[in-house]
Design a protein around this motif. Structure first.
Motif, short mmCIF file in Angstrom:
data_model
loop_
_atom_site.label_atom_id
_atom_site.label_comp_id
_atom_site.label_asym_id
_atom_site.label_seq_id
_atom_site.Cartn_x
_atom_site.Cartn_y
_atom_site.Cartn_z
N LEU A 24 46.97 9.00 -4.55
CA LEU A 24 47.14 7.56 -4.36
C LEU A 24 45.74 6.96 -4.24
O LEU A 24 44.77 7.67 -4.04
N ARG A 99 52.07 9.03 17.45
CA ARG A 99 53.40 8.74 16.90
C ARG A 99 53.83 9.75 15.85
O ARG A 99 55.00 9.96 15.62
N HIS A 100 52.85 10.29 15.12
CA HIS A 100 53.20 11.09 13.95
C HIS A 100 52.57 12.46 14.10
O HIS A 100 51.35 12.58 14.22
N GLU A 109 54.27 17.08 0.22
CA GLU A 109 55.31 16.05 0.12
C GLU A 109 55.46 15.35 1.46
O GLU A 109 55.54 14.12 1.54
N ASP A 110 55.53 16.14 2.53
CA ASP A 110 55.75 15.55 3.85
C ASP A 110 54.54 14.74 4.32
O ASP A 110 54.69 13.66 4.89
N LEU A 112 52.24 13.23 2.43
CA LEU A 112 52.12 12.00 1.65
C LEU A 112 53.20 10.99 2.03
O LEU A 112 52.93 9.79 2.14
N ALA A 113 54.42 11.50 2.22
CA ALA A 113 55.51 10.58 2.59
C ALA A 113 55.16 9.89 3.91
O ALA A 113 55.35 8.68 4.06
N ARG A 114 54.58 10.64 4.85
CA ARG A 114 54.17 10.05 6.12
C ARG A 114 53.11 8.98 5.94
O ARG A 114 53.18 7.89 6.49
N VAL A 116 52.39 7.25 3.29
CA VAL A 116 52.96 6.09 2.61
C VAL A 116 53.69 5.20 3.63
O VAL A 116 53.56 3.98 3.62
N GLN A 117 54.44 5.84 4.52
CA GLN A 117 55.20 5.06 5.51
C GLN A 117 54.31 4.41 6.54
O GLN A 117 54.47 3.25 6.89
N LEU A 121 52.79 1.15 2.50
CA LEU A 121 52.42 0.84 1.12
C LEU A 121 53.59 0.15 0.45
O LEU A 121 54.74 0.41 0.79
N ASP A 122 53.28 -0.70 -0.48
CA ASP A 122 54.34 -1.41 -1.21
C ASP A 122 55.11 -0.40 -2.05
O ASP A 122 54.57 0.19 -2.98
N LEU A 123 56.37 -0.20 -1.72
CA LEU A 123 57.13 0.87 -2.36
C LEU A 123 57.88 0.42 -3.61
O LEU A 123 58.59 1.20 -4.21
#
Ligand SMILES: C[S@@+](CC[C@H](N)C(=O)[O-])C[C@H]1O[C@@H](n2cnc3c(N)ncnc32)[C@H](O)[C@@H]1O
Lengths: 124, 282
Positions: A24, A99-100, A109-110, A112-114, A116-117, A121-123
């Motif tokens: 990204l 928090r994370h 995958e996990d 990047l997903a985190r 992004v959230q 990011l504009d999904l």
């Protein structure tokens, strides 16, 4: 462009995370210990920290506490990415305000997903 | 600092009951820390002061449930995961679908029901392309419609982007396929547009009604039912069966089976691989 600071004493781990995030469009910075991280934070505005726990010198948890208690840095989100997977430690981190929390080995995958959230990011 | 009171045992039991009844996710008695480590961020975001408030909030606002499920499950996936499944596809299922297309069926519809970041659907699109070329019928590849869905909006976003780093690309993908189907761009790998176009991604929760998705010839339901309690699994497979055409096939992960479940499927095998053919009543 969002800026992410990776703080980990292992340069190979920093490289792996750096590469994963590279798919990204981010401005990615690295620090090998807490002191280096503080030096970066003083001169750069950072949107997200990816923080290891066990590092020589000040550890990642103590670095988090000092950032949390500093109004200038308190709002920077932190993803703790660590091999520390003991239940008590995880709870200690969460209760201190992290928090994370992702444990190593992690899947890209996990992570990047985190990211992004957390960065919303504009999904679309 | 925003904070939330530590989870009490009583709150854990309430949340555990709720998760199993509304999301089908089963937690073991010693997994109280998972609730606290994974759900604190959402609880704070919605302004809950403690987990009792969080519990009330998710009952009152069911639109929070997909977020809860997303936080409690992992997105891990690989290219061509489980060899036996892809051998079955290559040797049994794709030849059968090619025959159907040649006999005049306009298209074959495939659903990757927990697609994560896209590897499953894109692996299939690559395999279809290869097999069509081998049989010298390249135009058939365009008559496969592949839908990937997931509860994680972030995973769907990453699936659509179809760009992977060198570690992720290496998990299950041969060098040959990488060179053929991806363009290398500054250390990352972008899937070529021709394969990207074959897979459509949508956000979808497997707890919802499946009818709007239409009827499929093949459904991948792999490594997602592992999170669900028995009743939920049975409901899920029942709903999938309804969306399959007569003779339609479901594929599960290599470690999964329908053993001891009440599900309208007949076991079929090919080599080491199992696949499941829907049984239509009447
Ligand atoms: C372990 S991955 C499996 C990915 C792929 N099918 C495979 O086998 O490699 C599980 C995926 O299921 C998704 N998932 C979990 N619960 C779901 C639900 N209720 N509805 C839709 N997707 C769900 C997760 O977000 C995750 O991406």
């Amino acid at each position: 462009m969002k800026t992410i600071l990776i703080i980990d004493d292992s340069s190979s781990l920093r490289r792996i995370v750096h590469e994963a995030l590279n798919i990204l469009q981010f401005n990615i910075l690295e620090a090998g210990n807490a002191e280096e991280a503080m030096a970066v934070l003083k001169v750069t505005s950072v949107d997200l920290l990816i923080l290891d726990w066990h590092m020589p010198g000040m550890d990642g948890f103590d670095l988090f506490l000092s950032l949390r208690d500093n109004p200038q840095y308190t709002n920077i989100p932190v993803i703790m990415l660590t091999a520390e997977d003991r239940k008590d430690s995880m709870l200690k981190a969460i209760r201190a305000g992290i928090r994370h929390y992702l444990t190593k080995p992690f899947t890209h995958e996990d992570l990047l997903a985190r990211v992004v959230q957390v960065l919303k990011l504009d999904l679309s | 600092m925003n904070a939330i009171k530590p989870l009490s045992q009583k709150e854990f039991l309430k949340i555990r009951d709720l998760l199993v009844s509304v999301c089908g996710i089963e937690l073991k008695p010693d997994q109280d820390y998972l609730v606290e480590t994974r759900l604190t961020e959402l609880a704070i975001e919605i302004g809950a002061a403690d987990f009792s408030e969080f519990h009330r909030a998710i009952i009152a606002e069911p639109e929070l449930l997909p977020r809860v499920v997303d936080l409690m499950t992992t997105n891990e996936t690989l290219w061509f995961r489980d060899d036996s499944c892809w051998n079955t596809l290559r040797e049994v299922l794709l030849p059968k679908f090619f025959k159907q297309l040649e006999a005049g069926q306009p298209k074959i519809r495939v659903w990757s029901a927990a697609s994560s970041t896209g590897q499953e659907g894109y692996s299939l699109a690559m395999l279809i392309q290869e097999e069509c070329e081998k049989l010298a019928v390249p135009s058939l590849a365009e008559r496969f419609e592949i839908l990937g869905t997931d509860i994680s909006t972030a995973a769907i976003f990453l699936g659509r982007a179809a760009r992977y780093d060198s570690f992720t690309i290496s998990r299950g993908l041969s060098q040959e396929r990488r060179d053929r189907f991806f363009e290398s761009q500054g250390g990352t790998f972008q899937l070529k547009q021709s394969i990207r176009d074959r897979v459509e991604f949508k956000h979808f929760n497997l707890m919802d009604n499946f009818s709007p998705l239409g009827i499929f010839d093949l459904v991948f339901c792999r490594n997602v039912a592992i999170y669900f309690a028995k009743d939920f699994k049975e409901q899920l497979f029942e709903k999938i069966a309804k969306q399959l055409c007569p003779g339609g096939i479901m594929l599960l992960g290599a470690t999964e089976s329908l053993f001891s479940l009440n599900a309208p499927f007949a076991n079929r095998s090919h080599g080491n691989g199992l696949y499941y053919e829907v049984i239509k009543k009447g």
